[in-house]
Design a protein around this motif. Structure first.
Motif, PDB file in Angstrom:
ATOM      1  N   UNK A 117       0.544  -1.370  -0.325  1.00  0.00           N
ATOM      2  CA  UNK A 117       0.081  -0.112  -0.535  1.00  0.00           C
ATOM      3  C   UNK A 117       0.468   0.839  -0.030  1.00  0.00           C
ATOM      4  N   UNK A 118       2.307   1.467   0.416  1.00  0.00           N
ATOM      5  CA  UNK A 118       2.613   2.286   0.723  1.00  0.00           C
ATOM      6  C   UNK A 118       3.548   2.737  -0.946  1.00  0.00           C
ATOM      7  N   UNK A 178      15.514  -2.365   2.384  1.00  0.00           N
ATOM      8  CA  UNK A 178      16.671  -0.743   2.730  1.00  0.00           C
ATOM      9  C   UNK A 178      16.941  -1.089   0.283  1.00  0.00           C
ATOM     10  N   UNK A 179      16.470  -1.568  -0.061  1.00  0.00           N
ATOM     11  CA  UNK A 179      16.656  -1.070  -1.410  1.00  0.00           C
ATOM     12  C   UNK A 179      18.077  -1.632  -2.130  1.00  0.00           C
ATOM     13  N   UNK A 180      18.324  -2.775  -1.399  1.00  0.00           N
ATOM     14  CA  UNK A 180      20.064  -3.201  -1.606  1.00  0.00           C
ATOM     15  C   UNK A 180      19.324  -4.431  -2.150  1.00  0.00           C
ATOM     16  N   UNK A 192      14.975   3.528  -5.091  1.00  0.00           N
ATOM     17  CA  UNK A 192      15.183   4.441  -4.001  1.00  0.00           C
ATOM     18  C   UNK A 192      13.584   4.887  -3.388  1.00  0.00           C
ATOM     19  N   UNK A 193      12.728   3.902  -3.934  1.00  0.00           N
ATOM     20  CA  UNK A 193      11.494   4.177  -4.230  1.00  0.00           C
ATOM     21  C   UNK A 193      11.213   2.562  -2.667  1.00  0.00           C
ATOM     22  N   UNK A 237      10.772   2.118   2.745  1.00  0.00           N
ATOM     23  CA  UNK A 237      10.866   1.798   4.326  1.00  0.00           C
ATOM     24  C   UNK A 237      11.066   2.770   5.030  1.00  0.00           C
ATOM     25  N   UNK A 238      11.857   3.956   4.955  1.00  0.00           N
ATOM     26  CA  UNK A 238      11.261   5.275   5.374  1.00  0.00           C
ATOM     27  C   UNK A 238       9.124   5.704   5.414  1.00  0.00           C
TER      28      UNK A 238
END
Length: 804
Positions: A387-388, A607-609, A627-628, A633-634
């Motif tokens: 959803x985010x 974390x996007x890795x 990046x998304x 995550x943030x």
């Protein structure tokens, strides 16, 4: 004819039985009585008929006695019978008595040979009987016959046990002489409840049917399986005699002749036979009544004390008095309000030790059920991240976002807060249902007045429903208030600052595997992964930071396990071919297990890795933009932080709201408004109409109270400080007497009536009104009690043990 001065004791017990029969058999079971126990066809009925001198009991095959028969024998000038269930009717024809017993038996048990514990009360007046009360119980059976229940044996045994297990019950154990005494069911049951044999009297029947050359002398002399009260032999009519209508008086004469003429029994003929058995039962039953009367009186007094308050309330209650009805209405409503409040507040007089109820269950809903419902709605983390993801991308539209959008955060938070309405509504329903259950628990005490109970239930239930609606509206308002303004300045919220970016995804030990020996070689460090960087420290105290690696443009790949290595290795590298750490193009990190490796990969993915290559035809939609993923995550961390505040607030506010708007309001309504609404119905008199069950209960309580008072009054009229004949000493005492007097055990049994009372009982002699007994025979002629000379050849004529 029994003990002098105590002739009134047996009629007294009969009076008590009549008085207590109106209040059920539980009281009657505690009365002193003699229970007749034996197997089928053991001769129980014949013994009772011989007592009366009349044929009056049903006969046949199988179980004939299917209900306990409480037989009261009263010495009187006229001869007739009367049943308690046919009061006022006298039966002078004993055939009619038999038919009435059969009719009354069939009324409860039917014709399928079933049994019932409800007794039949029969009283027989006759000049030929001694005062006596006996309970004729069904014969012990082994195999069900016809349509009898398969557990008929256990039913009969349970019924017998209800009577003989009472300490105030003498046991008349009837056993036929032509069976092995060691296998006697009657003696076995008696032994189970009376192991010392203090209450058991043995009766041996069918002595005339024993095989030629055999006799029951050792049994009757109390040498085989001895009883404190001994054994008495009787000879009943045979089936041929009964079918031939042989007169019982003639049968008694034949019985006397049998004992006088039989070589094994003639020396004890005076202590055998039905007349002697009847005298002994009268004597022992009278003494037994005297001994058990104090305990029975205490039992009645305790029952009277337990009934006293309720009976006094009923005696003062006049169902037709308007003032009394009004007062009772007021008292019942006040008691109902107090009981309801005690159940809610947990201060009740009776504490339930089996189940939670009332306030305890509501407390469980507050602090266990409701928090669990909140946890359930936030437990699907994968769905939340999806959803985010969509919220961020829809916020950016066609543009590529460089910063984390706060609009997406607010949209997700509002949606999450709105989802709380479901658990909150369920929470209200649970509390409302428990209040209704508590209402039913308390309102049962108004069941004596059905109209009052129904109206009270209707009024309070309606109030609970109205308060439930009001509470639901208020809770929905609280949720809408939370949705209306997202307070990102809350002191517990991490906010859009560096703190939010430092939210830790994973911590753990990793080994940097590719550092050369000249630079220190492979070494283990403490790693911390956040949404923006990967840092490592010297140890897990996190004081000495070695390096912080930003996650931008990083990817990971698998590294083959070394030949001699036990570690599981993966590498991190920069997609733009820049150095990752100092002059290293990649950083090889080693774990101790495959599970740990997979866990680190999953955390880096959050974390996007991403891995260098993704299996399949192409990368998934949500893995296409590192990046998304970091923005997801943030925001996920921010949502978790803010929703933690909301959950904490809702968990605190909801119980308070329920207490104020529902629980306290219901208590206040019951204590202050309920009575006014009942009066407003204008039917106060009709509200206090008793139910038929309550009327019956009131009558029963008053009857029982009166019966107990009558029974205690009857006991008070009798003085029990009269003389009595002591029981024979216990078997252990007999052995001591043998040693003292240098006698054999068999010789002692013959001489027992002549021994001094102090030797036999160990106590000072007690005056007795029993007939005089012969002294120890000595050589030479001796005078008999009537003054005549007795020849020495009669010295071997020994009296049997006289049970007293």
């Amino acid at each position: 004819m029994g003990n002098r001065g105590m002739e009134d004791l047996i009629p007294l017990v009969n009076r008590l039985r009549d008085a207590l029969s109106s209040v059920g058999e539980r009281c009657s079971l505690h009365l002193p009585q003699i229970a007749v126990v034996g197997g089928q066809s053991a001769g129980k009925s014949s013994v009772l008929e011989n007592f009366v001198g009349r044929d009056f009991l049903p006969r046949g095959s199988g179980i004939v006695t299917r209900r306990p028969l409480i037989l009261q024998l009263l010495s009187d000038n006229t001869e007739y019978g009367e049943f308690l269930h046919c009061q006022g009717k006298k039966f002078t024809d004993f055939d009619e008595i038999r038919k009435e017993i059969e009719t009354e038996t069939h009324r409860l048990t039917g014709s399928n040979k079933a049994i019932s514990p409800v007794p039949i009360h029969l009283r027989i007046h006759s000049p030929h009987v001694l005062n006596l009360t006996l309970v004729d119980l069904p014969g012990i059976t082994k195999v069900p016959v016809g349509d009898q229940p398969t557990d008929i044996e256990y039913q009969v045994r349970d019924m017998i046990m209800q009577y003989i297990c009472k300490e105030n019950c003498l046991i008349l154990a009837v056993t036929p002489a032509n069976t092995d005494l060691a296998n006697s069911d009657a003696l076995k049951l008696a032994k189970d409840v009376d192991p010392q044999g203090l209450r058991t009297i043995g009766v041996i029947t069918k002595l005339d049917l024993m095989d030629e050359g055999t006799n029951a002398r050792q049994i009757l002399e109390n040498k085989l399986l001895p009883l404190r009260r001994g054994y008495i032999g009787v000879v009943n009519r045979s089936q041929k005699d009964i079918d031939g209508k042989k007169d019982i008086k003639e049968a008694l004469r034949a019985e006397k002749e049998f004992f006088l003429s039989h070589p094994a029994y003639k020396h004890m003929s005076e202590k055998m036979g039905t007349p002697y058995l009847q005298r002994i039962l009268n004597q022992q039953f009278t003494n037994h009544i005297r001994d058990t009367l104090p305990a029975f009186r205490s039992h009645l007094q305790s029952q009277l004390l337990a009934l006293k308050k309720e009976a006094e309330d009923y005696m003062q209650f006049n169902p037709n008095d308007p003032a009394r009805r009004t007062k009772t209405l007021l008292q019942l409503v006040q008691r109902f309000a107090v009981d309801f409040e005690k159940l809610i507040e947990g201060s009740g007089d009776k504490v339930d030790t089996v189940n939670l109820s009332g306030g305890a269950k509501i407390n469980r809903i507050f602090h266990e059920r409701f928090p669990y419902e909140l946890i359930k709605i936030g437990s699907d983390e994968g769905k939340l991240r999806t959803e985010i993801n969509y919220a961020i991308r829809n916020t950016h539209g066609v543009r590529t976002g460089l910063f984390t959008p706060d609009t997406a955060f607010e949209a997700i938070v509002k949606k999450q807060i709105s989802r709380l309405k479901g658990p909150c509504v369920k929470f209200i329903d649970m509390v409302s249902q428990e209040l209704t259950t508590t209402l039913y628990q308390c309102i049962d005490k108004l069941s004596s007045f059905p109209k009052l109970r129904d109206e009270t239930e209707r009024i309070v239930t309606t109030e609970i429903r109205e308060l439930e609606t009001k509470c639901r509206d208020q809770v929905m308002l609280l949720i809408d208030i939370q949705v209306a303004y997202i307070n990102t300045k809350h002191e517990d919220f991490v906010g859009f600052n560096n703190d939010a970016l430092l939210i830790v995804i994973r911590k753990g030990w990793l080994t940097i595997n590719n550092i050369g020996i000249m630079k220190g070689g492979a070494k283990e460090y403490w790693f911390i992964l956040s949404a923006e960087n990967l840092s490592w420290f010297k140890d897990d105290k996190e004081k000495e930071k070695k390096y912080m690696l930003p996650l931008d443009n990083l990817k990971l790949r698998d590294v083959e396990k070394g030949f001699m290595s036990s570690k599981y290795v993966f590498a991190i590298f920069n997609t733009e071919l820049r150095n990752v750490y100092k002059d290293y193009k990649c950083l090889e990190l080693a774990c101790n297990s495959q599970e740990e490796l997979d866990s680190w990969k999953a955390s880096l993915l959050r974390a996007g890795v991403y891995p260098e290559k993704v299996a399949g035809n192409g990368p998934p939609e949500n893995l296409s933009n590192p990046q998304l993923e970091r923005q997801v995550e943030t925001i996920s961390n921010l949502v978790d932080s803010y929703m933690g505040i909301i959950y904490k607030t809702v968990r605190d506010l909801m119980p308070k709201t329920m207490m104020h708007l529902m629980i306290n309001s219901v208590k206040e309504f019951i204590s202050s408004e309920l009575l006014a609404q009942l009066y407003a119905l204008g039917e106060c008199s009709a509200l206090m109409d008793e139910s038929p069950e309550q009327q019956q209960h009131r009558v029963e309580v008053l009857q029982k109270h009166a019966a107990l008072k009558e029974a205690l009054a009857a006991i008070g009229e009798i003085s029990t400080s009269t003389c009595t004949t002591p029981l024979p000493p216990p078997m252990d005492s007999l052995k001591q007497i043998c040693t003292t007097y240098h006698l054999s055990f068999s010789r002692l049994l013959l001489l027992l009536p002549s021994l001094p009372k102090t030797a036999a009982s160990g106590k000072p002699g007690i005056r007795s009104h029993a007939p005089p007994v012969p002294r120890v025979p000595s050589a030479g002629p001796k005078s008999s009690p009537n003054g005549s000379r007795q020849h020495t050849s009669q010295q071997n004529r020994t009296p049997a043990l006289v049970p007293r």
